[in-house]
Design an enzyme around this catalytic site. Structure first.
Site, mmCIF file in Angstrom:
data_model
loop_
_atom_site.group_PDB
_atom_site.id
_atom_site.type_symbol
_atom_site.label_atom_id
_atom_site.label_comp_id
_atom_site.label_asym_id
_atom_site.label_seq_id
_atom_site.Cartn_x
_atom_site.Cartn_y
_atom_site.Cartn_z
ATOM 1 N N SER A 21 0.847 -1.190 0.000
ATOM 2 C CA SER A 21 0.000 0.000 0.000
ATOM 3 C C SER A 21 0.889 1.249 0.000
ATOM 4 O O SER A 21 1.661 1.441 -0.930
ATOM 5 C CB SER A 21 -0.957 -0.040 1.193
ATOM 6 O OG SER A 21 -2.018 0.857 1.008
ATOM 7 N N ASP B 163 -9.736 -3.776 -5.437
ATOM 8 C CA ASP B 163 -9.117 -2.992 -4.366
ATOM 9 C C ASP B 163 -9.766 -1.611 -4.285
ATOM 10 O O ASP B 163 -9.808 -0.876 -5.266
ATOM 11 C CB ASP B 163 -7.616 -2.848 -4.633
ATOM 12 C CG ASP B 163 -6.842 -2.379 -3.416
ATOM 13 O OD1 ASP B 163 -7.432 -1.695 -2.567
ATOM 14 O OD2 ASP B 163 -5.650 -2.694 -3.327
ATOM 15 N N HIS C 197 -7.923 -5.139 -1.490
ATOM 16 C CA HIS C 197 -6.710 -4.651 -0.850
ATOM 17 C C HIS C 197 -6.061 -5.667 0.082
ATOM 18 O O HIS C 197 -4.846 -5.771 0.135
ATOM 19 C CB HIS C 197 -7.051 -3.381 -0.065
ATOM 20 C CG HIS C 197 -5.868 -2.518 0.245
ATOM 21 N ND1 HIS C 197 -5.118 -1.906 -0.731
ATOM 22 C CD2 HIS C 197 -5.309 -2.151 1.421
ATOM 23 C CE1 HIS C 197 -4.159 -1.193 -0.177
ATOM 24 N NE2 HIS C 197 -4.246 -1.331 1.131
#
Length: 715
Positions: free
Chosen positions: A567, A652, A687
């Protein structure tokens, strides 16, 4: 940015480049042609700066544009290429998966938590991916009541996540949120625990955070914008009513703020919080007055953050008002504005006050000093003490403590050699009881491993903590492979903790290290502020300096040094390979936030407006040019890059799939080396990857197989 490399290190890197070619020959990678993404130029013109983006079209699956089919075709082509290139590691991946899975105690049970007359816990069964949420009334010897069987609910679904379990005050109803797409858009359901049936209530597009009022028939929840996924409204639902007509009790107008709703531990209040990076605001009502108008506790003020801890006769406030590292204040119940706040614990330059948990007779104060968590027990009668942990690097944090009247404080403890442990601490006597320690099936002897806390010196002289772990037989001669991990954003502290999965690397000779770089909050609030906005470059150079330090101390060498982050930590990976590509043999970038400028310019993308206080708003010229100076996608050059594995998820909602896809396409067109460049897109997930407790291990097995193969380790 100018990069100055010491002569000794430069020589070692030159040798490393020669050795890398030899290293690659240890494993025969298939001779397969990589996908080439189509070039469809699109210009971005802002602040007098013109940039051509050849791969902007990849956004079209997200935006339902004309190139949607082309986008999916490219992602599938990259997946096929990855499968072909990694096909020789299939046996290794399978072995790693089985190895990691074998360490997990399949039939397991959490430590029960007591609340309002019931013991609550979850348990897992052998061979099952999910868990069962259960309770027993009054005694652990009572009959078990299975509230939710997630294994059953998840049948036939590629992804299933349940969260926000909330029991009504009369113990008869369970409200919870479900996401079966992996976009963090939860539908709230209500289950009648007496009949076992779901009610007709189904509330879509929420944060999955139901909060009960005291009347057992009113729920408050956070509603999301269906496009941007921003949390923008708090709504009130009465059981039996049409959810589409639920009234709005609060709407956030500032798109840079996150909002949420919660009930105090005592059950007396319901709070609505609105918070950005630099300011916050709270509203409240009494839980037994669900139709009352929410009252502002303290109006939002620029650069003032606060959270509220309600006691029986007053409110405590954790705030950074005139206190960078936060302090503790108090005020009367009927005078909550900050001019009525009085100091309880003063600001300290060397201690970050993180949070306070309330009990009827005690407070537990979570602090951070020298990068380590501290738990301070304060008896409301006046005495206090700290819990002693006795290791050089560790993680300690409050566990689940829902019972307000308890004298027992539950906390979680772990270190890089200590499996996750749950303790119950008697706040009166100071005695502690180990309730459970993570069972590493197959055996684990912590005495075979060493953990250390080191400090690297950054380019500006700042000392950067590093936590690391390795097998005792490690030879510090530069020959060991080392995986360096970090995050470094949002003030999120990345503490040292145990990972059973990491044993698969440690037992094969790897060192695992965490760089506690600026942008986190390990060393206090200033640590965070020195790694954000116009100081973001510190995050990247800190990580590079940690890598150089570990080489200079002979824990590894450039030909054996690897990096990993996800991330915002994936942005870190993109930045370091642009700044110092020859320092790393391989890099794993998971769901990486790498197209910073374009994303922050597009307010239709989820989370963009929430992040202006973190990265800046590129509509401001200074922020734009600074952001552009480090954004990984913007700074790709025609040069050699290290071996790279990139992962993403089609659904995501945090970092959209097109960022890593565009980044890989541009790297392929620009890089001058023959090193690996692999992209994996999970077509069913988002995610966090797979939702099952074993499925995600397949992704870790792929990551580890990538690293081990680069080291010539096939078993």
């Amino acid at each position: 940015m100018k990069r100055i490399i010491p002569v000794v290190l430069l020589l070692s890197l030159t040798v490393a480049c020669k050795n890398k070619d030899t290293q690659m020959k240890k494993y025969k990678w298939p001779d397969v042609k990589a996908p080439v993404a189509d070039v469809i130029p699109k210009q971005r013109i802002i602040h007098g700066d013109t940039v051509t983006d050849n791969y902007y079209w990849m956004i079209d699956y997200f935006s339902k544009g004309p190139e949607s089919t082309r986008t999916i075709g490219y992602l599938k082509a990259e997946n096929t290429y990855l499968d072909q290139m990694m096909s020789g590691t299939n046996t290794l991946q399978s072995a790693l998966f089985k190895e990691m899975k074998s360490r997990v105690k399949e039939k397991d049970e959490s430590v029960p938590v007591f609340k309002n007359g019931y013991f609550y816990y979850s348990r897992t069964e052998e061979g099952k991916e999910y868990s069962k949420y259960c309770r027993k009334k009054g005694s652990l010897e009572a009959k078990e009541e299975v509230l939710l069987d997630i294994d059953e609910l998840a049948k036939g679904q590629a992804y299933y996540s349940a969260r926000g379990y909330s029991i009504s005050p009369d113990n008869k109803l369970l409200a919870y949120g479900v996401d079966n797409v992996s976009r963090r858009q939860y539908t709230i359901f209500v289950k009648n625990l007496e009949t076992g049936e779901l009610t007709a209530d189904a509330i879509p597009n929420t944060e999955g955070d139901p909060v009960w009022a005291a009347d057992n028939r009113t729920l408050f929840y956070t509603a999301k914008n269906p496009v941007t996924l921003l949390s923008e409204k708090i709504r009130k639902h009465r059981l039996g009513n049409d959810a589409s007509e639920d009234p709005v009790v609060y709407e956030e107008k500032d798109k840079s703020n996150y909002i949420g709703v919660e009930r105090s531990k005592s059950g007396k209040y319901i709070f609505i919080y609105s918070s950005a990076t630099l300011s916050s605001e709270a509203r409240m009502i009494h839980a037994d007055q669900p139709d009352a108008e929410f009252k502002i506790f303290q109006p939002r003020t620029k650069e003032v953050l606060y959270t509220i801890v309600p006691l029986a006769d007053k409110f405590l406030i954790v705030t950074n008002w005139k206190a960078k590292n936060f302090r503790l204040m108090e005020c009367p119940p009927d005078q909550t504005e900050k001019e009525h706040w009085k100091e309880v614990i003063a600001h300290r330059k060397d201690v970050l006050l993180e949070e306070v948990e309330e009990f009827k007779d005690f407070l537990v104060i979570s602090e951070r000093k020298n990068g380590l968590a501290q738990l301070r027990i304060h008896n409301l009668s006046g005495t206090e003490h700290y819990i002693d942990f006795g290791e050089p690097a560790y993680t300690a944090a409050a566990g689940s403590n829902p019972e307000y009247n308890s004298k027992t404080f539950r906390y979680i403890y772990t270190s890089m050699t200590t499996p996750v442990s749950v303790y119950d601490y008697d706040m009166e006597s100071g005695s502690k009881t180990l309730m459970k320690q993570q069972d590493v099936v197959g055996g684990y002897n912590r005495e075979e491993y060493t953990t250390e806390r080191l400090y690297a010196t950054a380019k500006d002289g700042t000392r950067i903590p590093i936590s690391l772990v390795y097998k005792n037989e490690l030879k510090k001669d530069g020959s060991a492979p080392l995986l360096l991990y970090a995050y470094g954003s949002y003030g999120h502290s990345m503490d040292a903790s145990f990972s059973g999965n990491n044993l698969s690397l440690l037992n094969r000779g790897f060192v695992f290290a965490i760089a506690h770089i600026r942008g986190g909050q390990e060393m206090g609030r200033q640590w965070y502020e020195d790694g954000k906005l116009m100081k973001k470059m510190n995050t990247f150079t800190d990580f590079i300096d940690c890598g150089k330090f570990l080489i200079s101390e002979k824990y590894t060498s450039a030909e054996h040094l690897y990096a990993q982050g996800g991330s915002a930590g994936g942005m870190l990976m993109g930045a370091i390979i642009n700044l110092q590509p020859d320092l790393w043999h391989g890099v794993i970038a998971q769901v990486p936030f790498v197209d910073v400028v374009n994303t922050m310019l597009d307010e239709s993308i989820p989370l963009t407006t929430n992040e202006f206080d973190e990265w800046g708003n590129p509509k401001n010229a200074d922020a734009y040019h600074y952001m552009k100076s480090y954004s990984p996608y913007e700074n790709i050059e025609k040069k050699a890059y290290p071996n790279l594995l990139v992962t993403t998820g089609l659904h995501d909602s945090q970092v959209q799939y097109f960022e890593p896809a565009k980044w890989v396409a541009k790297l392929r067109a620009s890089k001058t080396d023959q090193n690996l460049l692999l992209l994996k897109t999970d077509m069913d997930f988002g995610h966090g990857g797979a939702s099952g407790r074993f499925d995600y291990l397949k992704d870790i097995a792929l990551n580890y197989a990538f690293l081990l193969s680069l080291e010539g380790i096939s078993k």
